[in-house]
Design an enzyme around this catalytic site. Structure first.
Site, PDB file in Angstrom:
ATOM      1  N   ASP A 142       0.851  -1.176   0.000  1.00  0.00           N
ATOM      2  CA  ASP A 142       0.000   0.000   0.000  1.00  0.00           C
ATOM      3  C   ASP A 142       0.899   1.242   0.000  1.00  0.00           C
ATOM      4  O   ASP A 142       2.104   1.138   0.282  1.00  0.00           O
ATOM      5  CB  ASP A 142      -0.902  -0.032   1.232  1.00  0.00           C
ATOM      6  CG  ASP A 142      -1.813   1.186   1.318  1.00  0.00           C
ATOM      7  OD1 ASP A 142      -2.312   1.625   0.270  1.00  0.00           O
ATOM      8  OD2 ASP A 142      -2.008   1.703   2.432  1.00  0.00           O
ATOM      9  N   SER A 187     -16.990   7.763  -3.183  1.00  0.00           N
ATOM     10  CA  SER A 187     -16.003   7.426  -4.210  1.00  0.00           C
ATOM     11  C   SER A 187     -16.535   7.641  -5.614  1.00  0.00           C
ATOM     12  O   SER A 187     -15.757   7.749  -6.561  1.00  0.00           O
ATOM     13  CB  SER A 187     -15.562   5.962  -4.050  1.00  0.00           C
ATOM     14  OG  SER A 187     -16.675   5.095  -4.121  1.00  0.00           O
ATOM     15  N   ARG A 207      -0.931  15.628  -2.841  1.00  0.00           N
ATOM     16  CA  ARG A 207      -2.338  15.281  -3.016  1.00  0.00           C
ATOM     17  C   ARG A 207      -3.115  16.574  -3.236  1.00  0.00           C
ATOM     18  O   ARG A 207      -3.042  17.498  -2.422  1.00  0.00           O
ATOM     19  CB  ARG A 207      -2.857  14.536  -1.794  1.00  0.00           C
ATOM     20  CG  ARG A 207      -2.098  13.256  -1.494  1.00  0.00           C
ATOM     21  CD  ARG A 207      -2.293  12.799  -0.066  1.00  0.00           C
ATOM     22  NE  ARG A 207      -3.651  12.398   0.204  1.00  0.00           N
ATOM     23  CZ  ARG A 207      -4.081  11.131   0.151  1.00  0.00           C
ATOM     24  NH1 ARG A 207      -3.222  10.178  -0.162  1.00  0.00           N
ATOM     25  NH2 ARG A 207      -5.319  10.819   0.417  1.00  0.00           N
ATOM     26  N   THR A 237      -2.377   1.358  -4.838  1.00  0.00           N
ATOM     27  CA  THR A 237      -2.845   2.534  -4.122  1.00  0.00           C
ATOM     28  C   THR A 237      -4.134   3.058  -4.732  1.00  0.00           C
ATOM     29  O   THR A 237      -4.455   2.761  -5.885  1.00  0.00           O
ATOM     30  CB  THR A 237      -1.769   3.646  -4.142  1.00  0.00           C
ATOM     31  OG1 THR A 237      -2.270   4.804  -3.491  1.00  0.00           O
ATOM     32  CG2 THR A 237      -1.387   4.002  -5.568  1.00  0.00           C
ATOM     33  N   ASP A 244      -1.352  -0.911   6.099  1.00  0.00           N
ATOM     34  CA  ASP A 244      -1.591  -0.423   7.463  1.00  0.00           C
ATOM     35  C   ASP A 244      -3.055  -0.164   7.760  1.00  0.00           C
ATOM     36  O   ASP A 244      -3.400   0.127   8.905  1.00  0.00           O
ATOM     37  CB  ASP A 244      -0.818   0.879   7.689  1.00  0.00           C
ATOM     38  CG  ASP A 244      -1.424   2.044   6.915  1.00  0.00           C
ATOM     39  OD1 ASP A 244      -1.531   3.143   7.475  1.00  0.00           O
ATOM     40  OD2 ASP A 244      -1.797   1.849   5.750  1.00  0.00           O
ATOM     41  N   ARG A 262      32.381 -36.559   0.439  1.00  0.00           N
ATOM     42  CA  ARG A 262      31.796 -35.229   0.671  1.00  0.00           C
ATOM     43  C   ARG A 262      32.876 -34.168   0.746  1.00  0.00           C
ATOM     44  O   ARG A 262      32.707 -33.061   0.215  1.00  0.00           O
ATOM     45  CB  ARG A 262      30.971 -35.261   1.956  1.00  0.00           C
ATOM     46  CG  ARG A 262      30.434 -33.901   2.393  1.00  0.00           C
ATOM     47  CD  ARG A 262      29.573 -33.268   1.287  1.00  0.00           C
ATOM     48  NE  ARG A 262      28.353 -33.999   1.058  1.00  0.00           N
ATOM     49  CZ  ARG A 262      27.148 -33.541   1.357  1.00  0.00           C
ATOM     50  NH1 ARG A 262      27.023 -32.362   1.899  1.00  0.00           N
ATOM     51  NH2 ARG A 262      26.088 -34.259   1.068  1.00  0.00           N
TER      52      ARG A 262
END
Length: 1459
Positions: A440, A611, A665, A745, A909, A1169
């Site tokens: 996220d 939305s 934003r 996102t 989160d 070995r």
């Protein structure tokens, strides 16, 4: 009976889907049975999260344990011991190990479930207040039944009458709350059930609730009571009111709920989630609430959304089951060999009693050879049982528990007292195999701490003054209290006095640091009345009143803000910093304090954000003039589409572009004056829509759309969500480790891309493929279909993608319309620098590809073209999915998880990340600002994203190599002992006789060989932890599953077989002649067996030690201590008279044969070995071998990140091997990698430059000569453009009014000469979805534009006419057929005659560049638009171009054409 058993097993029962609740009204006869009891039965409010009950614990737990194949095998062995034919020891003793292990596991499971029961009991016994002395007709009183009578008699019914007459509030346990009860809740109470809000203590009938336990959000939510019941205040009121409730069936939907209250007069009141309180929430800032219960227990939305946590098993555990099955096959083959050998051997000696008298004639007569063979088979199963060790699972559980503690105790993964918490201990080794990380963004990569940084008001940008972090509050989010200052900053003393005199509200005087401030803004605000000042006032008034922020006063009298989102808190605080302080809100009014004093707005309507709308509006009445205004804020494209015609929003669009490019934003703000008469008409329709019971949401949206138009643009805001510390370095390190990181996102595309660059997920040498919502004029599915096919053209050499293309089915709409697929040959190349105006990116960038896809395109791709999307995305080095829903996040994780069969990790989160976290193999929750829902659903909880580095590269890597080595060594050490027992069968007649004394076998796994295995699982490591971080390429060893493979398991098993042969035959040949020892005794079977047992223990422990990757004190103690324990045990046990080896200490230890056998066995067993290990490390060293050599010779503090021998290649100039890792992250044009901060707010970044200098540049598959430093190629699949991007310049979303364009040049099959060009002049340029826009003077002045980022600006006009005489071309084809005869002189003349809108390329003084600009060809932008573009050349200092300059330019063009 079957249903009853199913209910007991599953712990529940099914309930009716519909419900009718009657309040103070008798139930209709149709809802009662013949005994008068309600037909409707509702689940109890008693919630049970435990897995078991007293009745189901034993059978259910045993069923879960014996699903393991190994446990079932051990059960079979224990059962065989009860038959006399197969008895080796007492049956109880034989079953004791299995009983102990299953008992320990059952005790652990029972203890965990007991804790769940205790938690459930605490929760169910909480008290709340219900209405007493009142009959709830919806539930049946169980106390009136026979069982109720019995409970009262024995005292189990604790219901006691309080002796109060009449209706009153009484205390009731949560588990006794029933559907239809009245509840009275107080502030701070948890909600015990889902209920309808009938009334509250507030005058506006509002209440505030915290939903952290439900959706993970810490911000308060506003809920409102049903208006018709808001007068219910007392218990008597509740006992008198009459109505009924009709509700839909219980659903997990947290967004919508449909119900209604039906009154006696047939009136109906709609009910939705805004009038409900849900279980798990907490009542805040409200004295009391009265509600009616409609859902209880498992029907509540909290219970329906909880779901069952998926059962996750580690990849190693799944693969180990295959190895257990292989061992079972080996055991079966051994037993079959013994059975066949027994049959053949007894048949051969059956008639030869003189040769084999020990067989006995009577035995042969009683049992046939077939029966003896069958008995031999089952006896062999008991003898060879150790090949499947019962202690293996217990050892793994213990080791993983210690590894989980190491993670918890790691101080380097502790942040502010919060440690990393392992919640699922079984997945530690999966952490070392992660190939894909799905992350996220908000709160995970960023801090989810929003800070108001910039704004644009009326076309003027305010960037804010630089404020130190130490001077600003770090958390403006609602979850922490923020004080509201009384006095905003102002430089005008008179205004300050005026404001103080008018301020009637008492606001705390405690000083507080500002979060946003701009001297120019304050100066403009106090400059006197002007249009710009008025716009600033409206701008911050909108921020102060258009929100859902709550304000309250704490005990100290300080006001506190609480918001539903951090964005809103940041906006309100920014308004407060400027001087517009939000003070109070009630049902009808909003009060703020402005620089001019207190203002109280009458709140008329609130049009909520969702939305779909992507905007929020409020309608208020101004206090001064009584004007009705609508204030609206929302996404830029949503606001621009609703602006009033004739506005110029291009400057704001320019600022929005700049903000988005910086990763901020953004929101747009607008206002509208509403006529009173129009509002009354609209409000009547709005009230009718909100009370409708059918299609309520769509009707409200349609009515809201009518008034949210003709807006006046105020400006835009820019909020920064800061990156968490160390995120870029963490992602860069994980990418070097080969881990692919996808960011999922909900942010817009530009912001997501910018964050991708800031976090080093994307780099400037990458090729960005952008797939977004369908092309203009086409359905979304067709547009996505074409973009996917175009994107696949970048991978023409990939057979999987080409196969997907062939199988790809076109949408039906595309097939019906016959829409041709656009070709990539028609790309328009765009450059933003003068140096590359004519350069076309002829080759891909060397950094590989990155995919950017939005939610709409992702939806269609997931539904129809999953294989192509999967292969296309997995070929990219980085993927960014923007605008995605929580369900889409989970679908993307499942796409890769199941499609590629790789281990995935999801980190988030918030509550919206829960589905993604549960879908991944490993889910990680970040303890952040959005509650604990993600943490509760995760497998690991961390405090910072950067801790992924140590969690995966250190703890995950260590756990993988430790567990891988531990398991194969565990199988090895058991096989070597069983092998010796099997070889002896060839010499004992296949009788399954053991050559070891029984206690040697009994203590084999318990004492003699177990501790070195624990040392591997707990302490072993290949490199130190600092080296594991500095050389992350070592992590690929686990990603490619090279440590735990079937081939390695088989190699260890073959090694054990060889060594068992040595351990058996060396003592056998030494003792077979039976020579007399010094004590005059001839060696017997147990003496030879003791020598073999001691040799096996010694060899097994030394071999495990040989496989250690480092030696520490615990390693030394466990290996040599286990060997010494075997020698001491033989010495002590042989002293006991009852032991079968009594006196063997002197016989065995005193003879040279014993010690000679031990030494010879060690040399012969180790030789193959050792030779292989020496040859491999010398001739074909692995990367980890070379690093381990360097660790030994370098000082402890040596930094391998800067070691040229390690980075970027790890082959150390040796011949490349199959597992040599070459880092591909370094740009070839530079000798160092530098992590640079984002272009803004560099003081907020704390990144360190990491210089990693290689000896030689990396050879790439792409040619390097065409690459421009710092550029990034972006292929927009929607428009067909290929953009050479510099810095953080990204194309704005469609609809913003600005296009970043450089010189457009067509690719043709037969291109025209450079001296012939097509000229298209503008008279009209319009997009159908955009209103009229006109360029201001500021837009035409490009003198301040830098040379490396010159842009061409396009304006839109509503006018259908123009003074320009030009030809209109409606399609690309018409543009290509235009006349190509105009010369440069004609173009220059046409320029001077042109009027109207212009497009400028910037000021270019270089003559050659001027000629190139004039020679550029402008193409049509879309097929459906009429595009007319006027090209204006670059201007000189004299604002015109001389004829000499034009001639030089023409010559330059001719020279360019010749070249």
């Amino acid at each position: 009976m079957a249903n009853l058993l199913a209910q007991l097993w599953n712990g529940g029962r099914t309930q009716p889907s519909e419900r009718y609740i009657y309040v103070n009204k008798p139930l209709p006869a149709s809802l009662n049975n013949n005994k008068g009891r309600p037909l409707q039965t509702f689940v109890s409010n008693k919630v049970t999260t435990s897995k078991y009950t007293l009745l189901t614990f034993i059978p259910k737990n045993l069923y879960e344990q014996f699903r393991r194949v190994a446990n079932f095998f051990f059960l079979l062995i224990a059962v065989l011991q009860f038959f006399p034919e197969f008895v080796t020891i007492h049956p109880v003793v034989a079953a004791l190990p299995m009983i102990i292990i299953t008992s320990i596991t059952a005790f652990k499971d029972g203890f965990e479930d007991f804790k769940r029961h205790a938690t459930d009991k605490t929760l169910n016994n909480r008290t709340t207040q219900t209405l007493g002395n009142w009959e709830n007709v919806n539930s049946f009183d169980s106390s009136k039944t026979f069982f109720g009578y019995i409970k009262r008699c024995f005292g189990f019914d604790r219901t006691v009458s309080d002796g109060i007459e009449g209706a009153h509030w009484k205390d009731t346990l949560w588990k006794d709350v029933q559907v239809g009860d009245f509840l009275r809740l107080k502030e701070g109470d948890f909600i015990p059930a889902d209920l309808i809000i009938l009334s509250t203590s507030e005058s506006n009938s509002l209440c505030y609730v915290e939903t952290k336990n439900l959706d993970g959000e810490t911000n308060l939510k506003i809920r409102q009571a049903v208006p018709e019941t808001s007068d219910l205040q007392t218990p008597e009121d509740c006992a008198k009111v009459e109505f009924q409730v009709e509700s839909e069936h219980p659903k997990a939907d947290l967004i919508n709920h449909n119900a209604k209250l039906i009154w006696s007069d047939k009136r109906q009141t709609p009910i939705n989630l805004n009038t409900m309180l849900l279980r798990g929430c907490v009542l805040k800032n409200t004295e009391w609430v009265i509600g009616l219960v409609i859902f209880t227990g498992k029907d509540t939305k909290l219970a329906l959304n909880s779901g069952k946590t998926p059962s996750k098993r580690s990849q190693i555990e799944k693969q180990m089951n295959i190895q257990v099955l292989v061992n079972l096959v080996i055991v079966a083959m051994m037993c079959i060999a013994c059975a066949i050998g027994t049959k053949l051997w007894e048949q051969y000696y059956a008639d030869r009693g003189d040769i084999a008298p020990f067989l006995g004639a009577q035995t042969l007569k009683e049992n046939s050879t077939s029966t003896e063979a069958m008995i031999s088979f089952w006896n062999g199963l008991i003898t060879f049982q150790n090949i499947v060790p019962i202690s293996l699972y217990l050892s793994i559980e213990f080791i993983k528990s210690v590894q989980a503690y190491f993670i918890y105790a790691d101080n380097e993964m502790t942040y502010q007292g919060t440690s990393t918490i392992p919640k699922n201990w079984n997945l530690s080794d999966d952490l070392g195999q992660i190939e894909y990380i799905f992350s996220d963004k908000t709160g995970t990569l960023t801090k989810n701490v929003m800070e108001f940084r910039k704004c644009s008001i009326n076309g003027k940008k305010y960037a804010g003054d630089s404020i130190d972090d130490s001077q600003s509050t770090s958390d403006p989010v609602s979850s922490s209290s923020s004080q509201v200052p009384s006095e905003p900053s102002s430089s005008d003393n008179s205004t300050k006095k005026k404001r103080d005199s008018k301020n009637s509200k008492k606001i705390n005087k405690k000083p507080e640091t500002r979060h946003f401030g701009d001297k120019n803004l304050i100066a403009d605000l106090n400059s006197g009345y002007s249009e710009h000042t008025s716009m600033i006032d409206e701008f911050f008034t909108l921020l102060a009143i258009c929100h859902t922020v709550l304000v309250s006063t704490n005990e100290e009298g300080e006001q506190q803000y609480k918001a539903q989102s951090p964005d809103e808190a940041a906006l309100v605080k920014a308004a407060k910093d400027v001087g517009y302080t939000f003070v109070a809100r009630d049902l009808n009014n909003i009060t703020i304090v402005t620089p001019d004093g207190e203002k109280q707005f009458e709140l008329l309507n609130v049009l909520e954000f969702n939305s779909t709308r992507k905007r929020m509006s409020i309608i208020v009445r101004e206090p001064q003039h009584g004007k009705i205004k609508l204030y609206c804020k929302g996404a830029d494209n949503i606001i621009f589409e609703r602006l009033k015609l004739g506005q110029d929003y291009m400057i704001t669009g320019e600022h929005l572009q700049e903000f988005a490019n910086e990763g901020l934003r953004t929101l747009c703000l607008a206002v509208r004056d509403i006529d009173a008469s129009y509002y009354e008409e609209w409000n009547a329709d709005f009230k009718e829509a909100i009370v409708s019971t059918t299609n309520r949401d769509s009707r409200v949206a349609a009515v809201s759309e009518r008034i949210e138009r003709d807006l006046v643009l105020l400006g835009a805001t820019a909020i920064e969500d800061r990156l968490q510390d160390g995120v870029p370095e963490c992602i860069a390190t994980l990418k070097r480790a080969g881990i692919k990181i996808w960011v999922l996102t909900g942010d817009k595309l530009e912001t997501a891309i910018s964050i991708g660059f800031a976090t080093c997920l994307l780099s400037h040498d990458m090729n960005l493929i952008v797939i977004r919502e369908g092309s203009r004029g086409k359905p979304n599915d067709i547009g996505v279909y074409e973009q996917l096919r175009n994107a696949a053209d970048f991978f023409r050499d990939d057979p999987e993608i080409q196969k997907n293309l062939e199988e790809m089915e076109a949408p039906e709409s595309a097939e019906s319309t016959g829409t041709p697929r656009p070709s990539l040959s028609n790309y328009r190349s765009t450059s933003m620098g003068a140096d590359s105006l004519f350069s076309m990116p002829t080759s891909p960038r060397t950094g590989g590809y990155a995919l950017v896809i939005d939610g709409v395109a992702l939806k269609h791709a997931l539904e129809k073209w999953r294989p192509l999307l999967l292969n296309l995305a997995c070929k990219c080095k980085g993927v960014v999915c923007c605008r995605v829903s929580p369900l889409q996040k989970a679908e993307v994780v499942k796409l890769v998880k199941h499609g590629k069969d790789v281990l995935t990790c999801a980190i988030g989160d918030g509550a919206n990340d829960v589905s993604m976290i549960q879908a991944a193999h490993v889910g990680i929750g970040v303890v952040g600002e959005e509650g604990l829902q993600a943490v509760m659903s995760s497998d690991y909880a961390i405090a910072q994203f950067r801790f992924l580095t140590r969690l995966l590269l250190v703890h995950g890597h260590y756990a993988y190599i430790r567990n891988s080595s531990m398991i194969v060594n565990f199988f090895y050490k058991n096989m070597i002992g069983v092998g010796v027992l099997f070889w002896f069968q060839f010499f004992c007649g296949y009788t399954t006789t053991t050559i070891f004394e029984f206690t040697y076998i009994l203590f084999w796994n318990l004492f003699f060989t177990s501790t070195p295995i624990f040392a591997i699982g707990i302490f072993d490591r290949d490199v130190p932890d600092r080296v594991a971080v500095q050389v992350p390429e070592l992590y690929r060893w686990g990603m490619e599953e090279k440590s735990f493979t079937l081939a390695r398991f088989i190699m260890y098993m073959l090694d054990s077989v060889y060594q068992s042969l040595i351990c058996f035959f060396v003592p056998y040949f030494a003792y077979r002649l039976g020579s007399v020892n010094t004590y005059g005794r001839q060696p017997d079977l147990l003496e030879m067996g003791t020598t073999m047992a001691v040799a096996c223990v010694t060899q097994a422990n030394l071999f495990v030690g040989f496989n250690f990757k480092n030696w520490t004190v615990p390693h030394l103690i466990t290996v040599w201590g286990s060997i010494a324990l075997m020698y001491v045990y033989v010495a002590i046990y042989s002293l006991l008279p009852f032991s079968l080896v009594y006196g063997y200490d002197q016989v065995v230890y005193g003879g040279a044969t014993f010690w000679a056998c031990i030494m010879l066995i060690i040399v012969m067993a180790f030789l193959p070995r050792y030779v292989y290990r020496y040859y491999q490390r010398t001739c074909y060293p692995r990367d980890v071998d070379i690093i381990r050599e360097l660790v030994k010779i370098e000082p402890p503090n040596h930094n391998f990140s800067n070691d040229s021998r390690v980075n970027p290649t790890l082959n150390m100039t040796r011949s490349p091997t199959s597992d040599t890792i070459i880092s591909s992250l370094r740009p070839p044009q530079s000798d160092s990698i530098t992590f640079t901060p984002r272009p803004s707010f560099t003081t907020d970044r704390t990144m360190q430059n990491l210089s990693l200098t290689p000896d030689s540049p990396i050879q790439s598959e792409f040619p390097v000569q065409d690459i421009q430093e710092g550029s990034c190629m972006v292929a927009n699949m929607q428009t067909g453009e290929v953009i050479t991007m510099r810095g953080y310049a990204f194309a704005q979303e469609a609809g913003t009014g600005r296009m970043i364009m450089g010189t457009l040049r067509r690719r043709k099959t037969n291109p025209a000469l450079a001296t012939r060009e097509t000229v298209v002049k503008p008279s009209q340029l319009r997009r159908r979805s955009l209103p009229d826009v006109r360029a201001s003077k500021d837009m035409t002045d490009v003198s301040d534009v830098s040379d490396v980022e010159k842009i061409r600006m396009v304006t839109f006009t509503e006018s259908a006419t123009s003074s320009t005489t030009a030809t209109a071309y409606s399609s690309r084809r018409q543009s290509e057929l235009a006349s190509e005869s105009l010369s440069l002189e004609e173009l220059s003349g046409a320029q001077s005659e042109t009027t109207g809108v212009t497009e400028r390329s910037g000021i270019v003084n270089n003559v050659d560049i001027e000629a190139r600009v004039l020679n550029s060809v402008v193409e049509n932008i879309s097929n459906e638009d009429n595009v007319l573009i006027e090209v204006v050349d670059g201007t000189s200092n004299d604002d015109d171009i001389s004829s000499r300059t034009m001639e030089d330019g023409n010559n330059a063009v001719n020279r360019e054409s010749n070249v």
